[in-house]
Design a protein around this motif. Structure first.
Motif, PDB file in Angstrom:
ATOM      1  N   TYR A   4       0.673  -1.188  -0.303  1.00 15.09           N
ATOM      2  CA  TYR A   4      -0.125   0.013   0.070  1.00 15.09           C
ATOM      3  C   TYR A   4       1.092   1.374   0.006  1.00 15.09           C
ATOM      4  O   TYR A   4       0.709   2.338  -0.797  1.00 15.09           O
ATOM      5  CB  TYR A   4      -0.813  -0.221   1.408  1.00 15.09           C
ATOM      6  CG  TYR A   4      -1.386   1.442   1.058  1.00 15.09           C
ATOM      7  CD1 TYR A   4      -2.711   1.823   0.152  1.00 15.09           C
ATOM      8  CD2 TYR A   4      -1.219   2.012   2.334  1.00 15.09           C
ATOM      9  CE1 TYR A   4      -3.685   2.976   0.971  1.00 15.09           C
ATOM     10  CE2 TYR A   4      -2.012   3.388   2.229  1.00 15.09           C
ATOM     11  CZ  TYR A   4      -2.998   3.375   2.053  1.00 15.09           C
ATOM     12  OH  TYR A   4      -3.588   5.410   1.845  1.00 15.09           O
ATOM     13  N   HIS A   5       2.013   1.146   0.799  1.00 14.79           N
ATOM     14  CA  HIS A   5       2.486   2.017   1.233  1.00 14.79           C
ATOM     15  C   HIS A   5       3.736   2.620   0.018  1.00 14.79           C
ATOM     16  O   HIS A   5       3.669   3.493  -0.385  1.00 14.79           O
ATOM     17  CB  HIS A   5       3.598   2.455   1.766  1.00 14.79           C
ATOM     18  CG  HIS A   5       3.013   2.057   3.225  1.00 14.79           C
ATOM     19  ND1 HIS A   5       2.579   3.656   4.232  1.00 14.79           N
ATOM     20  CD2 HIS A   5       3.219   1.663   4.099  1.00 14.79           C
ATOM     21  CE1 HIS A   5       1.859   3.085   5.148  1.00 14.79           C
ATOM     22  NE2 HIS A   5       2.014   1.624   5.305  1.00 14.79           N
ATOM     23  N   ILE A   6       4.017   1.908  -1.071  1.00 14.11           N
ATOM     24  CA  ILE A   6       4.530   1.394  -1.777  1.00 14.11           C
ATOM     25  C   ILE A   6       3.798   2.112  -3.259  1.00 14.11           C
ATOM     26  O   ILE A   6       3.961   3.139  -4.116  1.00 14.11           O
ATOM     27  CB  ILE A   6       5.260   0.481  -2.626  1.00 14.11           C
ATOM     28  CG1 ILE A   6       6.678   0.185  -1.523  1.00 14.11           C
ATOM     29  CG2 ILE A   6       5.645   0.330  -4.289  1.00 14.11           C
ATOM     30  CD1 ILE A   6       6.905  -1.620  -2.051  1.00 14.11           C
ATOM     31  N   ILE A   7       2.456   1.627  -3.175  1.00 13.01           N
ATOM     32  CA  ILE A   7       2.032   1.868  -4.327  1.00 13.01           C
ATOM     33  C   ILE A   7       1.121   3.539  -4.173  1.00 13.01           C
ATOM     34  O   ILE A   7       1.486   4.286  -5.555  1.00 13.01           O
ATOM     35  CB  ILE A   7       0.270   1.381  -4.593  1.00 13.01           C
ATOM     36  CG1 ILE A   7       0.256   0.067  -5.300  1.00 13.01           C
ATOM     37  CG2 ILE A   7      -0.704   1.827  -4.661  1.00 13.01           C
ATOM     38  CD1 ILE A   7      -0.961  -1.295  -5.013  1.00 13.01           C
ATOM     39  N   SER A   8       0.810   4.218  -3.040  1.00 12.87           N
ATOM     40  CA  SER A   8       0.843   5.390  -2.519  1.00 12.87           C
ATOM     41  C   SER A   8       1.380   6.543  -2.758  1.00 12.87           C
ATOM     42  O   SER A   8       1.785   7.631  -3.525  1.00 12.87           O
ATOM     43  CB  SER A   8      -0.395   6.148  -1.337  1.00 12.87           C
ATOM     44  OG  SER A   8       0.908   4.967  -0.329  1.00 12.87           O
ATOM     45  N   SER A   9       3.224   5.318  -2.490  1.00 16.98           N
ATOM     46  CA  SER A   9       4.245   6.827  -3.348  1.00 16.98           C
ATOM     47  C   SER A   9       4.379   6.751  -4.578  1.00 16.98           C
ATOM     48  O   SER A   9       4.414   8.117  -5.158  1.00 16.98           O
ATOM     49  CB  SER A   9       5.243   6.110  -2.663  1.00 16.98           C
ATOM     50  OG  SER A   9       5.210   6.643  -0.837  1.00 16.98           O
ATOM     51  N   VAL A  10       4.548   6.028  -5.115  1.00 19.46           N
ATOM     52  CA  VAL A  10       4.180   6.021  -6.515  1.00 19.46           C
ATOM     53  C   VAL A  10       3.185   6.691  -7.870  1.00 19.46           C
ATOM     54  O   VAL A  10       3.132   7.456  -7.869  1.00 19.46           O
ATOM     55  CB  VAL A  10       3.685   5.208  -7.720  1.00 19.46           C
ATOM     56  CG1 VAL A  10       3.941   4.499  -9.098  1.00 19.46           C
ATOM     57  CG2 VAL A  10       4.935   3.851  -7.021  1.00 19.46           C
ATOM     58  N   LEU A  11       1.638   6.844  -6.796  1.00 22.97           N
ATOM     59  CA  LEU A  11       0.618   7.409  -7.105  1.00 22.97           C
ATOM     60  C   LEU A  11       1.104   8.866  -6.977  1.00 22.97           C
ATOM     61  O   LEU A  11       0.324  10.189  -7.762  1.00 22.97           O
ATOM     62  CB  LEU A  11      -0.436   7.150  -6.215  1.00 22.97           C
ATOM     63  CG  LEU A  11      -1.134   5.723  -6.937  1.00 22.97           C
ATOM     64  CD1 LEU A  11      -2.915   5.355  -6.369  1.00 22.97           C
ATOM     65  CD2 LEU A  11      -1.607   6.051  -8.881  1.00 22.97           C
ATOM     66  N   TYR A  37      11.279  -2.380  -6.571  1.00 24.37           N
ATOM     67  CA  TYR A  37       9.742  -2.299  -6.584  1.00 24.37           C
ATOM     68  C   TYR A  37       8.381  -1.423  -6.934  1.00 24.37           C
ATOM     69  O   TYR A  37       7.497  -1.165  -7.383  1.00 24.37           O
ATOM     70  CB  TYR A  37       9.586  -2.130  -4.358  1.00 24.37           C
ATOM     71  CG  TYR A  37      10.148  -4.059  -4.601  1.00 24.37           C
ATOM     72  CD1 TYR A  37       9.485  -4.972  -4.294  1.00 24.37           C
ATOM     73  CD2 TYR A  37      11.385  -3.785  -3.335  1.00 24.37           C
ATOM     74  CE1 TYR A  37      10.445  -6.224  -3.820  1.00 24.37           C
ATOM     75  CE2 TYR A  37      11.932  -5.050  -3.595  1.00 24.37           C
ATOM     76  CZ  TYR A  37      11.481  -5.691  -3.135  1.00 24.37           C
ATOM     77  OH  TYR A  37      12.362  -7.161  -2.800  1.00 24.37           O
ATOM     78  N   PHE A  38       9.400   0.110  -6.592  1.00 28.29           N
ATOM     79  CA  PHE A  38       9.024   1.118  -7.111  1.00 28.29           C
ATOM     80  C   PHE A  38       8.442   1.707  -8.359  1.00 28.29           C
ATOM     81  O   PHE A  38       7.340   1.659  -9.372  1.00 28.29           O
ATOM     82  CB  PHE A  38       9.522   2.671  -7.187  1.00 28.29           C
ATOM     83  CG  PHE A  38       9.562   2.766  -4.836  1.00 28.29           C
ATOM     84  CD1 PHE A  38       7.767   3.372  -4.851  1.00 28.29           C
ATOM     85  CD2 PHE A  38      10.566   2.365  -4.973  1.00 28.29           C
ATOM     86  CE1 PHE A  38       8.036   3.731  -3.618  1.00 28.29           C
ATOM     87  CE2 PHE A  38      10.241   2.584  -3.094  1.00 28.29           C
ATOM     88  CZ  PHE A  38       9.073   3.563  -2.173  1.00 28.29           C
ATOM     89  N   LEU A  39       9.520   0.242  -9.194  1.00 32.30           N
ATOM     90  CA  LEU A  39       9.383   0.330 -10.853  1.00 32.30           C
ATOM     91  C   LEU A  39       8.350  -0.153 -11.332  1.00 32.30           C
ATOM     92  O   LEU A  39       7.519  -0.201 -11.998  1.00 32.30           O
ATOM     93  CB  LEU A  39      10.977  -0.179 -11.604  1.00 32.30           C
ATOM     94  CG  LEU A  39      12.296   1.330 -11.704  1.00 32.30           C
ATOM     95  CD1 LEU A  39      13.538   0.409 -12.369  1.00 32.30           C
ATOM     96  CD2 LEU A  39      11.524   2.592 -12.011  1.00 32.30           C
ATOM     97  N   ILE A  40       8.479  -1.624 -10.503  1.00 32.15           N
ATOM     98  CA  ILE A  40       7.496  -2.328 -11.113  1.00 32.15           C
ATOM     99  C   ILE A  40       5.630  -1.936 -10.425  1.00 32.15           C
ATOM    100  O   ILE A  40       5.231  -1.843 -11.002  1.00 32.15           O
ATOM    101  CB  ILE A  40       7.452  -3.783  -9.931  1.00 32.15           C
ATOM    102  CG1 ILE A  40       8.795  -4.353 -10.371  1.00 32.15           C
ATOM    103  CG2 ILE A  40       6.188  -4.873 -10.132  1.00 32.15           C
ATOM    104  CD1 ILE A  40       9.230  -5.478  -9.193  1.00 32.15           C
ATOM    105  N   ALA A  41       5.839  -1.086  -9.345  1.00 27.77           N
ATOM    106  CA  ALA A  41       4.387  -1.102  -9.385  1.00 27.77           C
ATOM    107  C   ALA A  41       4.324   0.444 -10.142  1.00 27.77           C
ATOM    108  O   ALA A  41       2.584   0.314 -10.718  1.00 27.77           O
ATOM    109  CB  ALA A  41       4.550   0.171  -7.244  1.00 27.77           C
ATOM    110  N   GLY A  42       4.959   1.552 -10.729  1.00 26.87           N
ATOM    111  CA  GLY A  42       4.714   2.102 -11.584  1.00 26.87           C
ATOM    112  C   GLY A  42       4.266   1.371 -12.504  1.00 26.87           C
ATOM    113  O   GLY A  42       3.467   2.578 -13.454  1.00 26.87           O
TER     114      GLY A  42
END
Length: 62
Positions: A4-11, A37-42
């Protein structure tokens, strides 16, 4: 760091509304674990956004 934190950071990064505290947390996470992890989520967020936009345009055009 949870998904959740990774997705919210990317958004937040997409919209440019990240605060300094959250930015520092993300920076520490990246130093420890890398940026993958940030690249995959992005990537998934961009693909999801394209699918949603194509669907909306398809609905409007039809």
């Amino acid at each position: 760091m949870k998904l959740y934190h990774i997705i919210s950071s990317v958004l937040s990064a997409f919209f440019g509304v990240q605060n300094n505290k959250k930015f520092k947390e993300d920076e520490d996470f990246i130093e420890q674990n890398g940026v993958k992890y940030f690249l995959i989520a992005g990537f998934f967020i961009v693909v999801f956004g394209i699918i949603v936009l194509r669907s909306l345009v398809g609905i409007i055009v039809d």
